[in-house]
Design an enzyme around this catalytic site. Structure first.
Site, PDB file in Angstrom:
ATOM      1  N   ASP A 271     -13.661 -24.890  17.622  1.00 20.58           N
ATOM      2  CA  ASP A 271     -14.188 -23.905  18.584  1.00 20.58           C
ATOM      3  C   ASP A 271     -14.324 -24.529  19.972  1.00 20.58           C
ATOM      4  O   ASP A 271     -13.973 -23.922  20.992  1.00 20.58           O
ATOM      5  CB  ASP A 271     -15.572 -23.395  18.147  1.00 20.58           C
ATOM      6  CG  ASP A 271     -15.579 -22.990  16.682  1.00 20.58           C
ATOM      7  OD1 ASP A 271     -14.529 -22.554  16.184  1.00 20.58           O
ATOM      8  OD2 ASP A 271     -16.642 -23.135  16.032  1.00 20.58           O
TER       9      ASP A 271
HETATM   10  O1  LIG Z   1     -17.442 -18.271   8.331  1.00 18.97           O
HETATM   11  P1  LIG Z   1     -16.799 -18.549   9.664  1.00 18.97           P
HETATM   12  O2  LIG Z   1     -17.193 -17.544  10.678  1.00 18.97           O
HETATM   13  O3  LIG Z   1     -15.328 -18.759   9.574  1.00 18.97           O
HETATM   14  O4  LIG Z   1     -17.350 -19.974  10.127  1.00 18.97           O
HETATM   15  C1  LIG Z   1     -18.676 -20.130  10.531  1.00 18.97           C
HETATM   16  C2  LIG Z   1     -18.905 -21.544  10.925  1.00 18.97           C
HETATM   17  O5  LIG Z   1     -18.760 -22.426   9.823  1.00 18.97           O
HETATM   18  O6  LIG Z   1     -17.953 -21.918  11.888  1.00 18.97           O
HETATM   19  C3  LIG Z   1     -18.544 -22.692  12.899  1.00 18.97           C
HETATM   20  C4  LIG Z   1     -17.735 -23.931  13.117  1.00 18.97           C
HETATM   21  O7  LIG Z   1     -16.413 -23.621  13.448  1.00 18.97           O
HETATM   22  C5  LIG Z   1     -19.958 -22.943  12.485  1.00 18.97           C
HETATM   23  O8  LIG Z   1     -20.781 -23.005  13.617  1.00 18.97           O
HETATM   24  C6  LIG Z   1     -20.258 -21.771  11.595  1.00 18.97           C
HETATM   25  O9  LIG Z   1     -21.306 -21.991  10.692  1.00 18.97           O
END
Ligand SMILES: O=P(O)(O)OC[C@@]1(O)O[C@H](CO)[C@@H](O)[C@@H]1O
Length: 310
Positions: free
Chosen positions: A254
């Site tokens: 991200d």
């Molecule tokens: O379940 P998703 O939305 O794919 O992933 C959520 C997540 O794991 O992604 C982020 C890290 O990329 C974390 O901050 C968050 O907890």
């Protein structure tokens, strides 16, 4: 203004221990609770690099309030759609060198009225130039939710970026996203396209296919093995030339995306600078629980190699 949409935010609960054994008490340390979710991580990083951004998302219960207040305390505005239930808490356990356990929950369900509120919220945002949609969808999300969001974003004349691991990407790519950011696993899983880091020929073929399907630009991340960027005309490869002390890979993708956007969104000709910042940011983030403080990015930037592939 770059908005981010996190349909399924989370509190990230980072902890550490020395090994994990079943049927015994594990004492953990270094507990860190932070407001997160993929789009929030993008907004926090954009904000760090001086880009105006606002967070959109579905939030619920005490954990939703913690995230919204936490983001606002960091100086990033949030326009929440409140839903029933409790926003998820995801657990990221570092159990020793190179041993990560990532426990990601399903999240709080949403309903049709919540989706409608989000559509109307998006319609009301006159300053939206770009919407970055990141992460998973919460339980009960309707099949057409993302397509309808994108229809409304396009109706405003705004661009959109997709960083989703859902199979819906295979259809949504036809709506011509400004940028997609798959990793090599997602490419295989969603499009059946196999690439290998360092094998430029496989990447050239993959990029051509993704552009033909509708993506205007592609940032293909390969974890610790670097990233390729293609704008449909040229392809670049970037990699770091130093080792990192890996603590947690969570949030690295991200923050890399956001760092790239922070340069490239307003200056598409500065691909090499954008890739250098992106790689340096990701390298710093994997050394921290959560996003960390980006303290080493300037130093790391000097040790990122970028070459134009074609
Ligand atoms: O379940 P998703 O939305 O794919 O992933 C959520 C997540 O794991 O992604 C982020 C890290 O990329 C974390 O901050 C968050 O907890």
């Amino acid at each position: 203004m770059i908005y981010t949409l996190t349909a399924n935010p989370a509190i990230d609960y980072n902890i550490a221990c020395d090994g994990l054994t079943a049927n015994t008490v594990t004492r953990t340390r270094n507990a860190v609770y932070t407001p997160n979710g993929k789009g929030l991580n993008v907004s926090f990083t954009l904000d760090h690099y001086g880009v105006d951004t606002t967070i959109l998302g579905f939030f619920a219960g005490f954990s939703g309030e913690f995230i919204v207040k936490g983001a606002e305390a960091l100086g990033v505005p949030v326009k929440p759609v409140w839903t029933d239930g409790i926003t998820r808490v995801n657990v990221f356990l570092n159990a020793g060198p190179d041993t990560e356990y990532n426990m990601v929950n399903a999240g709080a369900a949403i309903n049709e009225a919540n989706e409608q509120e989000m559509f109307e919220l998006i319609d009301s945002l006159d300053d939206m130039t770009c919407l970055v949609i990141s992460g998973s969808l919460p339980p009960n999300t309707s099949e057409g939710f993302l397509a309808e969001v994108l229809r409304r974003v396009k109706a405003k004349g705004a661009e959109f970026v997709l960083d989703i691991s859902s199979h819906q990407l295979a259809d949504l790519i036809a709506l011509e996203p400004l940028l997609i950011k798959p990793n090599d696993d997602e490419l295989l899983d969603i499009f059946g396209i196999k690439v290998s880091g360092g094998d430029d020929e496989s990447v050239k073929g993959a990029m051509a296919e993704l552009h033909a399907k509708g993506a205007k630009n592609v940032l293909l991340t390969l974890g610790g093995a670097g990233a390729y960027f293609s704008n449909g005309e040229h392809i670049w490869f970037a990699n770091r030339t130093f080792d990192v002390k890996l603590l947690s890979t969570v949030c690295a993708g991200d923050s890399s995306l956001a760092a790239f956007l922070s340069v490239w969104h307003d200056a598409p000709e500065r691909v090499e600078d954008a890739l250098r910042l992106s790689m340096a940011t990701g390298a710093n983030v994997v050394e921290c629980p959560g996003l960390g403080d980006f303290a080493k990015v300037d130093e790391y930037k000097k040790h990122i190699e970028v070459r134009q592939v074609c």
